[in-house]
Design a protein around this motif. Structure first.
Motif, PDB file in Angstrom:
ATOM      1  N   GLY A  69     -39.810  45.688  -3.564  1.00 21.13           N
ATOM      2  CA  GLY A  69     -39.351  46.108  -4.884  1.00 21.13           C
ATOM      3  C   GLY A  69     -40.105  45.397  -6.001  1.00 21.13           C
ATOM      4  N   ARG A  70     -40.242  46.088  -7.116  1.00 24.17           N
ATOM      5  CA  ARG A  70     -41.058  45.584  -8.219  1.00 24.17           C
ATOM      6  C   ARG A  70     -40.487  44.303  -8.830  1.00 24.17           C
ATOM      7  N   GLU A  71     -39.162  44.258  -9.042  1.00 21.24           N
ATOM      8  CA  GLU A  71     -38.572  43.085  -9.681  1.00 21.24           C
ATOM      9  C   GLU A  71     -38.671  41.846  -8.790  1.00 21.24           C
ATOM     10  N   GLN A  72     -38.462  42.030  -7.486  1.00 29.68           N
ATOM     11  CA  GLN A  72     -38.550  40.899  -6.559  1.00 29.68           C
ATOM     12  C   GLN A  72     -39.952  40.315  -6.526  1.00 29.68           C
ATOM     13  N   VAL A  73     -40.944  41.175  -6.488  1.00 29.65           N
ATOM     14  CA  VAL A  73     -42.329  40.702  -6.450  1.00 29.65           C
ATOM     15  C   VAL A  73     -42.691  40.030  -7.779  1.00 29.65           C
ATOM     16  N   PHE A  74     -42.255  40.609  -8.877  1.00 28.05           N
ATOM     17  CA  PHE A  74     -42.480  40.002 -10.191  1.00 28.05           C
ATOM     18  C   PHE A  74     -41.897  38.592 -10.229  1.00 28.05           C
ATOM     19  N   ASP A  75     -40.682  38.445  -9.745  1.00 29.45           N
ATOM     20  CA  ASP A  75     -39.987  37.156  -9.718  1.00 29.45           C
ATOM     21  C   ASP A  75     -40.754  36.125  -8.899  1.00 29.45           C
ATOM     22  N   ARG A  76     -41.125  36.482  -7.682  1.00 27.17           N
ATOM     23  CA  ARG A  76     -41.768  35.517  -6.788  1.00 27.17           C
ATOM     24  C   ARG A  76     -43.189  35.177  -7.242  1.00 27.17           C
ATOM     25  N   CYS A  77     -43.895  36.155  -7.775  1.00 26.68           N
ATOM     26  CA  CYS A  77     -45.234  35.872  -8.310  1.00 26.68           C
ATOM     27  C   CYS A  77     -45.148  34.907  -9.491  1.00 26.68           C
ATOM     28  N   LEU A  78     -44.151  35.116 -10.337  1.00 26.50           N
ATOM     29  CA  LEU A  78     -43.992  34.248 -11.501  1.00 26.50           C
ATOM     30  C   LEU A  78     -43.646  32.823 -11.074  1.00 26.50           C
ATOM     31  N   LEU A  79     -42.763  32.678 -10.106  1.00 23.60           N
ATOM     32  CA  LEU A  79     -42.417  31.345  -9.610  1.00 23.60           C
ATOM     33  C   LEU A  79     -43.634  30.641  -9.017  1.00 23.60           C
ATOM     34  N   LEU A  80     -44.419  31.381  -8.255  1.00 24.01           N
ATOM     35  CA  LEU A  80     -45.627  30.806  -7.667  1.00 24.01           C
ATOM     36  C   LEU A  80     -46.602  30.365  -8.750  1.00 24.01           C
ATOM     37  N   SER A  81     -46.764  31.183  -9.772  1.00 22.87           N
ATOM     38  CA  SER A  81     -47.714  30.876 -10.844  1.00 22.87           C
ATOM     39  C   SER A  81     -47.251  29.699 -11.695  1.00 22.87           C
ATOM     40  N   LEU A  82     -45.953  29.579 -11.909  1.00 23.68           N
ATOM     41  CA  LEU A  82     -45.441  28.477 -12.719  1.00 23.68           C
ATOM     42  C   LEU A  82     -45.714  27.120 -12.083  1.00 23.68           C
ATOM     43  N   LYS A  83     -45.884  27.102 -10.771  1.00 22.24           N
ATOM     44  CA  LYS A  83     -46.203  25.846 -10.095  1.00 22.24           C
ATOM     45  C   LYS A  83     -47.579  25.329 -10.490  1.00 22.24           C
ATOM     46  N   ARG A  84     -48.407  26.194 -11.057  1.00 24.98           N
ATOM     47  CA  ARG A  84     -49.734  25.798 -11.526  1.00 24.98           C
ATOM     48  C   ARG A  84     -49.684  25.140 -12.910  1.00 24.98           C
ATOM     49  N   MET A  85     -48.558  25.235 -13.584  1.00 31.84           N
ATOM     50  CA  MET A  85     -48.483  24.870 -14.994  1.00 31.84           C
ATOM     51  C   MET A  85     -47.620  23.631 -15.197  1.00 31.84           C
ATOM     52  N   ASP A  86     -47.901  22.878 -16.261  1.00 31.90           N
ATOM     53  CA  ASP A  86     -46.979  21.816 -16.636  1.00 31.90           C
ATOM     54  C   ASP A  86     -45.707  22.461 -17.188  1.00 31.90           C
ATOM     55  N   SER A  87     -44.634  21.694 -17.246  1.00 28.90           N
ATOM     56  CA  SER A  87     -43.323  22.275 -17.550  1.00 28.90           C
ATOM     57  C   SER A  87     -43.270  22.933 -18.924  1.00 28.90           C
ATOM     58  N   LEU A  88     -43.860  22.309 -19.942  1.00 31.63           N
ATOM     59  CA  LEU A  88     -43.791  22.882 -21.286  1.00 31.63           C
ATOM     60  C   LEU A  88     -44.636  24.145 -21.414  1.00 31.63           C
ATOM     61  N   SER A  89     -45.793  24.168 -20.781  1.00 31.15           N
ATOM     62  CA  SER A  89     -46.607  25.388 -20.795  1.00 31.15           C
ATOM     63  C   SER A  89     -45.895  26.506 -20.050  1.00 31.15           C
ATOM     64  N   GLY A  90     -45.249  26.157 -18.943  1.00 26.06           N
ATOM     65  CA  GLY A  90     -44.506  27.152 -18.187  1.00 26.06           C
ATOM     66  C   GLY A  90     -43.360  27.738 -18.988  1.00 26.06           C
ATOM     67  N   MET A  91     -42.643  26.883 -19.714  1.00 29.73           N
ATOM     68  CA  MET A  91     -41.534  27.386 -20.524  1.00 29.73           C
ATOM     69  C   MET A  91     -42.037  28.219 -21.699  1.00 29.73           C
ATOM     70  N   ALA A  92     -43.174  27.839 -22.260  1.00 24.91           N
ATOM     71  CA  ALA A  92     -43.758  28.653 -23.331  1.00 24.91           C
ATOM     72  C   ALA A  92     -44.124  30.038 -22.809  1.00 24.91           C
ATOM     73  N   LEU A  93     -44.699  30.090 -21.604  1.00 25.70           N
ATOM     74  CA  LEU A  93     -45.049  31.381 -21.015  1.00 25.70           C
ATOM     75  C   LEU A  93     -43.801  32.232 -20.803  1.00 25.70           C
ATOM     76  N   LEU A  94     -42.751  31.635 -20.273  1.00 20.47           N
ATOM     77  CA  LEU A  94     -41.510  32.377 -20.066  1.00 20.47           C
ATOM     78  C   LEU A  94     -40.961  32.915 -21.386  1.00 20.47           C
ATOM     79  N   TRP A  95     -41.032  32.092 -22.417  1.00 20.15           N
ATOM     80  CA  TRP A  95     -40.554  32.501 -23.742  1.00 20.15           C
ATOM     81  C   TRP A  95     -41.290  33.749 -24.220  1.00 20.15           C
ATOM     82  N   LEU A  96     -42.604  33.735 -24.058  1.00 21.71           N
ATOM     83  CA  LEU A  96     -43.434  34.847 -24.520  1.00 21.71           C
ATOM     84  C   LEU A  96     -43.216  36.095 -23.663  1.00 21.71           C
TER      85      LEU A  96
END
Length: 272
Positions: A150-177
Motif C-alpha cells: 500500500g502507498r501509505e505504508q511504503v511512504f511511512d517506512r521510506c520516510l522513517l528510513l530516510s530520517l535516520k540519515r538526518m540530524d533531529s532538527l533537520s528531520g523535524m524541519a523536513l516533516l514540518w515542510l
C-alpha cells in the motif's frame, strides 16, 4: 500617557532555541555561567580594554534565567550571533552553532509559507542529506512494494528510513515542510503518517533537554503550531497546484536505494 517599557513578546520557539543551545553547552561541561562569560562573552575590543572595575556582562546568567539574547549594543560584549559562533570554536562545543542556527526554529515561527518556498526548502534538505523523492509510477522497486503493502505504508517506512540519515532538527524541519505540502484534503492519510512521526520526534527532542513541565509546554506548543500552519495558495507554484499535491505523496529514499530498495530494508529491520 507614559510609554511602556519593553519590546515585543518573545516567540516561544525563539525562547526554546536559546535554552536548547544553553542546555547543550551545559550538558558538555561543568562550567559556571561566570566561567562561560569569561571565556566567550567579551569581544576582542572588550578584552583589550577590560579593567578590574568593569562589570562582567552576565550574559549566560540572563540566558539561563530568561532566554534573553545579548543585543551586542555594548562594544565590550558579544551579541548573540557572534556569541554562538565564538562558543562553537571551542573544541568542547563544536556543533552547537548548527543546533542554534537550524532552520527548524525558523519554520516554527512562520504561520504560513508559499508552495514554492516549501518546495525549495525540501529540495535543499534532501540534497544535503543524500535523499531523493521517488516517483512511484516510474520506479520499479518502489512500485512493487506499493502494490504489496500500500502507498501509505511504503511512504511511512521510506520516510522513517530516510530520517535516520538526518540530524533531529533537520528531520523535524523536513516533516514540518512535508506536513505543509500534504495540506490538500485528499492527502490526509499521508499527512496523518507525517503527524505521527513528528509527534514522536518532537516529544523525544524536548524531553532530551528539559524537565517534564518545560518539555510538555514546548512539545504542546510545537504540536499546536504544526496543526495550524497553512500553505499560502495565492502564490501559484511554477509547476501548478496539481504537481505540489502529487509530489507531496512520493516516497523519500536514500539516493543509492532507488533501484534496490527491498521489503526487508523497509519492514523487517528493528532499527526502524
Amino acid at each position: 500617557m507614559p510609554k511602556k517599557r519593553g519590546g515585543q513578546r518573545k516567540h516561544w520557539a525563539e525562547e526554546a532555541r536559546v535554552w536548547v543551545w544553553y542546555c547543550e553547552i551545559k550538558r558538555r561541561c561543568d562550567w559556571s555561567d561566570y566561567a562561560l562569560d569569561q571565556a566567550f562573552a567579551w569581544t576582542e575590543e572588550g578584552k583589550a580594554a577590560r579593567s578590574s572595575d568593569d562589570h562582567r556582562p552576565r550574559t549566560f546568567e540572563w540566558i539561563r534565567k530568561s532566554a534573553r539574547k545579548p543585543a551586542g549594543r555594548d562594544p565590550r560584549w558579544r551579541g548573540m550571533i557572534d556569541l554562538v559562533a565564538a562558543v562553537d570554536q571551542h573544541p568542547l562545543f563544536h556543533g552547537t552553532q548548527t543546533l542554534y542556527m537550524a532552520g527548524f526554529w525558523d519554520v516554527l515561527q512562520e504561520p504560513t509559507s508559499t508552495p514554492s518556498i516549501v518546495q525549495m526548502r525540501i529540495d535543499r534538505l534532501l540534497q544535503i542529506n543524500g535523499l531523493v523523492r521517488v516517483n512511484p509510477d516510474t520506479a520499479t522497486a518502489i512500485a512493487k512494494l506499493i502494490e504489496k503493502y500500500g502507498r501509505e505504508q511504503v511512504f511511512d517506512r521510506c520516510l522513517l528510513l530516510s530520517l535516520k540519515r538526518m540530524d533531529s532538527l533537520s528531520g523535524m524541519a523536513l516533516l514540518w515542510l512535508l506536513y505543509l505540502q500534504t495540506e490538500p484534503a485528499h492527502n490526509w492519510r499521508f499527512r496523518a503518517v507525517i503527524e505521527t512521526i513528528a509527534d514522536k520526534l518532537l516529544d523525544d527532542f524536548f524531553s532530551h533537554y528539559f524537565s517534564l513541565d518545560t518539555h510538555l509546554k514546548y512539545y504542546t506548543d510545537a504540536i499546536n503550531t504544526l496543526q495550524h500552519i497553512r500553505l499560502d495558495m495565492s502564490d501559484r507554484p511554477p509547476q501548478g497546484y496539481g504537481y505540489i499535491e502529487t509530489i507531496g505523496t512520493w516516497p523519500i529514499l536514500p539516493r543509492e536505494l532507488i533501484d534496490s530498495i527491498s521489503a526487508d530494508q523497509l519492514f523487517y529491520l528493528e532499527a526502524l
